[in-house]
Every structure is written in C-alpha cells, then in structure tokens.
Motif scaffolding. Structure first.
Motif, PDB file in Angstrom:
ATOM      1  N   SER A 208       0.602  -1.366  -0.021  1.00  0.00           N
ATOM      2  CA  SER A 208      -0.009  -0.045   0.033  1.00  0.00           C
ATOM      3  C   SER A 208       0.831   1.255  -0.029  1.00  0.00           C
ATOM      4  CB  SER A 208      -0.938  -0.220   1.198  1.00  0.00           C
ATOM      5  OG  SER A 208      -0.161  -0.228   2.366  1.00  0.00           O
ATOM      6  N   GLY A 209       2.121   1.236   0.478  1.00  0.00           N
ATOM      7  CA  GLY A 209       2.779   2.426   0.780  1.00  0.00           C
ATOM      8  C   GLY A 209       3.447   2.776  -0.717  1.00  0.00           C
ATOM      9  N   ILE A 210       3.505   1.979  -1.867  1.00  0.00           N
ATOM     10  CA  ILE A 210       4.078   2.306  -2.860  1.00  0.00           C
ATOM     11  C   ILE A 210       3.100   2.922  -3.892  1.00  0.00           C
ATOM     12  CG2 ILE A 210       5.862   0.658  -2.668  1.00  0.00           C
ATOM     13  CD1 ILE A 210       4.477  -0.973  -4.747  1.00  0.00           C
ATOM     14  N   ALA A 211       1.781   3.351  -3.383  1.00  0.00           N
ATOM     15  CA  ALA A 211       0.839   3.586  -4.436  1.00  0.00           C
ATOM     16  C   ALA A 211       1.282   4.985  -5.249  1.00  0.00           C
ATOM     17  CB  ALA A 211      -0.312   3.740  -3.779  1.00  0.00           C
ATOM     18  N   GLU A 212       1.623   5.803  -4.431  1.00  0.00           N
ATOM     19  CA  GLU A 212       1.914   7.371  -5.163  1.00  0.00           C
ATOM     20  C   GLU A 212       3.057   7.069  -6.145  1.00  0.00           C
ATOM     21  OE1 GLU A 212       1.916  10.976  -6.750  1.00  0.00           O
ATOM     22  OE2 GLU A 212       0.394  10.206  -5.486  1.00  0.00           O
TER      23      GLU A 212
ATOM     24  N   VAL B 189       7.375  14.848 -16.873  1.00  0.00           N
ATOM     25  CA  VAL B 189       6.568  13.665 -15.909  1.00  0.00           C
ATOM     26  C   VAL B 189       7.628  13.484 -15.026  1.00  0.00           C
ATOM     27  CG1 VAL B 189       5.792  11.162 -15.629  1.00  0.00           C
ATOM     28  CG2 VAL B 189       4.861  12.741 -17.602  1.00  0.00           C
ATOM     29  N   GLY B 190       8.846  13.140 -15.405  1.00  0.00           N
ATOM     30  CA  GLY B 190      10.088  12.839 -14.275  1.00  0.00           C
ATOM     31  C   GLY B 190      10.115  13.849 -13.291  1.00  0.00           C
ATOM     32  N   ILE B 191      10.024  15.291 -14.089  1.00  0.00           N
ATOM     33  CA  ILE B 191      10.614  16.285 -13.045  1.00  0.00           C
ATOM     34  C   ILE B 191       9.492  16.486 -12.164  1.00  0.00           C
ATOM     35  CG2 ILE B 191      10.447  18.944 -12.955  1.00  0.00           C
ATOM     36  CD1 ILE B 191      12.059  18.570 -15.819  1.00  0.00           C
ATOM     37  N   VAL B 192       8.033  16.419 -12.624  1.00  0.00           N
ATOM     38  CA  VAL B 192       6.916  16.951 -11.801  1.00  0.00           C
ATOM     39  C   VAL B 192       6.770  15.428 -10.853  1.00  0.00           C
ATOM     40  CG1 VAL B 192       4.425  17.018 -11.441  1.00  0.00           C
ATOM     41  CG2 VAL B 192       5.710  18.142 -13.502  1.00  0.00           C
ATOM     42  N   GLY B 193       6.957  14.464 -11.150  1.00  0.00           N
ATOM     43  CA  GLY B 193       6.929  13.296 -10.465  1.00  0.00           C
ATOM     44  C   GLY B 193       7.673  13.338  -9.203  1.00  0.00           C
ATOM     45  N   THR B 194       9.154  13.772  -9.412  1.00  0.00           N
ATOM     46  CA  THR B 194      10.023  13.908  -8.230  1.00  0.00           C
ATOM     47  C   THR B 194       9.554  14.869  -7.320  1.00  0.00           C
ATOM     48  OG1 THR B 194      11.917  13.355  -9.985  1.00  0.00           O
ATOM     49  CG2 THR B 194      12.241  14.532  -7.971  1.00  0.00           C
ATOM     50  N   PHE B 195       8.979  16.106  -7.929  1.00  0.00           N
ATOM     51  CA  PHE B 195       8.580  16.957  -6.758  1.00  0.00           C
ATOM     52  C   PHE B 195       7.159  16.533  -6.156  1.00  0.00           C
ATOM     53  CE2 PHE B 195       6.174  20.928  -6.021  1.00  0.00           C
ATOM     54  CZ  PHE B 195       6.987  21.620  -5.093  1.00  0.00           C
ATOM     55  N   LEU B 196       6.424  16.156  -6.812  1.00  0.00           N
ATOM     56  CA  LEU B 196       5.131  15.627  -6.012  1.00  0.00           C
ATOM     57  C   LEU B 196       5.897  14.478  -5.023  1.00  0.00           C
ATOM     58  CD1 LEU B 196       2.608  15.127  -8.971  1.00  0.00           C
ATOM     59  CD2 LEU B 196       2.683  16.888  -7.096  1.00  0.00           C
TER      60      LEU B 196
ATOM     61  N   VAL C 283       4.572  14.595  -0.881  1.00  0.00           N
ATOM     62  CA  VAL C 283       3.814  13.403  -0.304  1.00  0.00           C
ATOM     63  C   VAL C 283       4.610  12.746   0.723  1.00  0.00           C
ATOM     64  CG1 VAL C 283       3.158  11.020  -0.662  1.00  0.00           C
ATOM     65  CG2 VAL C 283       2.561  12.962  -2.523  1.00  0.00           C
ATOM     66  N   TRP C 284       6.062  12.554   0.454  1.00  0.00           N
ATOM     67  CA  TRP C 284       6.886  12.063   1.563  1.00  0.00           C
ATOM     68  C   TRP C 284       7.084  12.935   2.899  1.00  0.00           C
ATOM     69  CZ3 TRP C 284      11.308  13.347   4.454  1.00  0.00           C
ATOM     70  CH2 TRP C 284      12.149  12.224   4.966  1.00  0.00           C
ATOM     71  N   VAL C 285       6.945  14.401   2.572  1.00  0.00           N
ATOM     72  CA  VAL C 285       7.195  15.186   3.766  1.00  0.00           C
ATOM     73  C   VAL C 285       5.835  15.125   4.431  1.00  0.00           C
ATOM     74  CG1 VAL C 285       7.414  17.781   4.340  1.00  0.00           C
ATOM     75  CG2 VAL C 285       8.960  16.574   2.739  1.00  0.00           C
ATOM     76  N   PHE C 286       4.754  15.277   3.646  1.00  0.00           N
ATOM     77  CA  PHE C 286       3.440  15.520   4.520  1.00  0.00           C
ATOM     78  C   PHE C 286       2.972  14.372   4.845  1.00  0.00           C
ATOM     79  CE2 PHE C 286       4.288  19.828   2.259  1.00  0.00           C
ATOM     80  CZ  PHE C 286       3.772  20.658   3.442  1.00  0.00           C
TER      81      PHE C 286
END
Length: 299
Positions: A19-23, A48-55, A59-62
């Motif tokens: 479940s932790g790898i969903a995002e 997609v790579g740039i935005v995916g890294t930022f998102l 998600v990791w922080v919050f």
C-alpha cells in the motif's frame, strides 16, 4: 510474555509495503505510458519525471502524519481508550485539506518559476507546468488517503489499505492507456494531459474508497460494547453476542495479535434490521406519553 511470530509480523508488514508504493506507482505508470507516445515523447517523459520527483517529495514530507496517526490509534487501543480518538480521522482530514490548500495556493501560481529551478525549458517546461497544474489537484486526495491508511494501520489492519492501493493502481493504468492513446472514434488522444487526468481520477477514487471503508466498517470490541450496557454482566453479554452471531446478525472477527483482539460488526442481514428498529424507536418516542398512561392505568 507471549512473543510475536514472524508470520504475524509479515501479515501486517507485507500489505503495508504494497500500500505504501501507491503514489510512486502512479508516477511510474505515467512515465511508462507517456514515454511511448507518437510525438514529443522525450519531452513529455522529462516533464513527467520532473513533476513526479517534486510530487513525491511533497507526499513524503506531508505524508509522515500517517505514522503519527497510526501511533496515536495504536496507543489508544493498547490503553483501551479507543473512544478518545474516534474524532481523529475527521480532524486529520480537516488538517490535511488545510495544508493541501496551502500547497496548491503557494505552488500553482509559480509553477513555471518552480520548474525552471529544475533546468526545464522550452517544451519540457511547458509540459511540466501543464502536467503539474492538473496533478496538484490530486494532492489533497493522496494525503487524505495516506492519513486514513494511518488509521487502518493503527487498528492493525493493513489489508484494506493494500486493497485500496491495488484498485487505484489498476484504475490508473487502464485510464492512462485510454486517455493518453485515446479510443478511435470515441476519444481523441490526450497525450501527457491524459496521464495527469488519469492519475487525479485514481487519487480521488482511492480517497473516496478509504473514507467509505473507514466509516462503513464500524467494528466494536467487546469492551466497547460492554460500556453501552453498564448493568449487564460479562457472561450475559458474551452469551447474547454468541446468539446474535449464530442468528447471522453480527460478525465476530478474531485478530491474531498480542494481546488478543476480537471485534464485532453487523452483517448485511443485521444491518437490514436497523430501519425497523429505528421506526419502532421513533414510534415509541412519539407515543411514549400515551403508552405510559395506558400502562399506569392497567397497573
């Protein structure tokens, strides 16, 4: 003290890992699909790579609140004070929405400047900004899902989050293919934008499922039920619950944990009786005075 077995740990850990790898899988799926489009595939892949890294960073922080929520719920269960944290999910969702709005408000207007820091330019920058402005809408739903997953983990239920994550991932894959490549005669190819919309729909679906299943499964432990009927003895309550289980009105679920945990919930058949009982209760409230007078007259 009874020690936990590895099999018991694996029953909780393996579904939690899935479940932790969903995002991350949402972004990976977008990358795989977008990387095979007919035109500007390299530029779309870069965006997609740039935005995916930022998102993923957001998600990791919050998303760390999941651990906090799980700890609070687990402590409440251990102390047999689960009633004290029943409002936690709604409070967590409110705080998550507040933080999510702040994230959107701060990053949305400055998306172009933000991705220039990643050395994006030209078509890659254009794709990155457009892709992000769609994907960021899904951030509140992802964080809500993560928060609810924390509640489930605190309740020692990692199967439900795993099932939700699998549903969301499969839905994202199907929608990615449909939206990005299109359906001849029905839907025009949407390129990188289709991948973004597919991810957002999957995120909304996961959040909706998480909230629905959290509030639908109103399981109650024996001690909680006993509090509702303060004058009943433990032996009598056990007998009545057993009879209700035999009659098919309630489910009894035993968790293989230390200390042992047993939960009771209504079956579909049991839930069908609620409208009847409610109608009878409403009738009793409406006519209580008349009933009392008749009873007093008879006795």
């Amino acid at each position: 003290m009874k020690l936990l077995k590895y099999s018991q740990i694996h029953k909780l850990a393996i579904p939690a890992l899935i479940s932790g790898i969903a995002e991350p899988i949402l972004s990976i799926t977008d990358t795989a699909i977008v990387g095979n489009v007919d035109y500007n595939s390299m530029e779309a892949l870069g965006a997609v790579g740039i935005v995916g890294t930022f998102l993923s960073m957001l998600v990791w922080v919050f998303g760390q609140k999941r651990s906090v929520i799980a700890s609070i719920v687990s402590q409440a269960i251990g102390a047999k004070k689960i009633d004290e944290v029943k409002s936690l999910p709604s409070q967590a969702i409110f705080i998550i929405l507040l933080f999510s709005l702040i994230i959107i408000g701060v990053t949305y207007p400055f998306a172009e400047s933000l991705f220039r820091f990643y050395n994006a330019s030209g078509i890659i920058l254009e794709y990155s900004v457009d892709y992000y402005k769609i994907r960021v809408v899904g951030i509140p739903f992802t964080l809500i899902t993560i928060g609810v997953f924390g509640v489930f983990r605190g309740l020692q239920n990692t199967i439900t989050p795993m099932a939700i994550a699998i549903v969301g991932t499969l839905l994202n894959i199907v929608l990615d293919v449909i939206f990005v490549y299109g359906i001849e005669g029905l839907l025009n190819p949407m390129h990188i934008y289709g991948a973004a919309y597919a991810s957002v729909i999957a995120q909304i679906t996961m959040a909706g499922l998480a909230i629905f299943l959290l509030y639908k499964n109103k399981n109650n432990r024996f001690g909680e039920i006993k509090k509702w009927f303060k004058t009943i003895t433990q032996q009598m309550l056990s007998k009545q619950l057993k009879e209700l289980e035999i009659d098919g009105l309630i489910n009894r679920k035993v968790y293989q944990v230390v200390p042992p945990k047993v939960e009771y919930s209504l079956t579909e058949f049991g839930a069908s009786v609620i409208p009847i009982l409610k109608s009878f209760s409403d009738w009793n409230k409406k006519n209580s005075r008349t009933i009392s007078l008749k009873l007093n007259k008879n006795f």
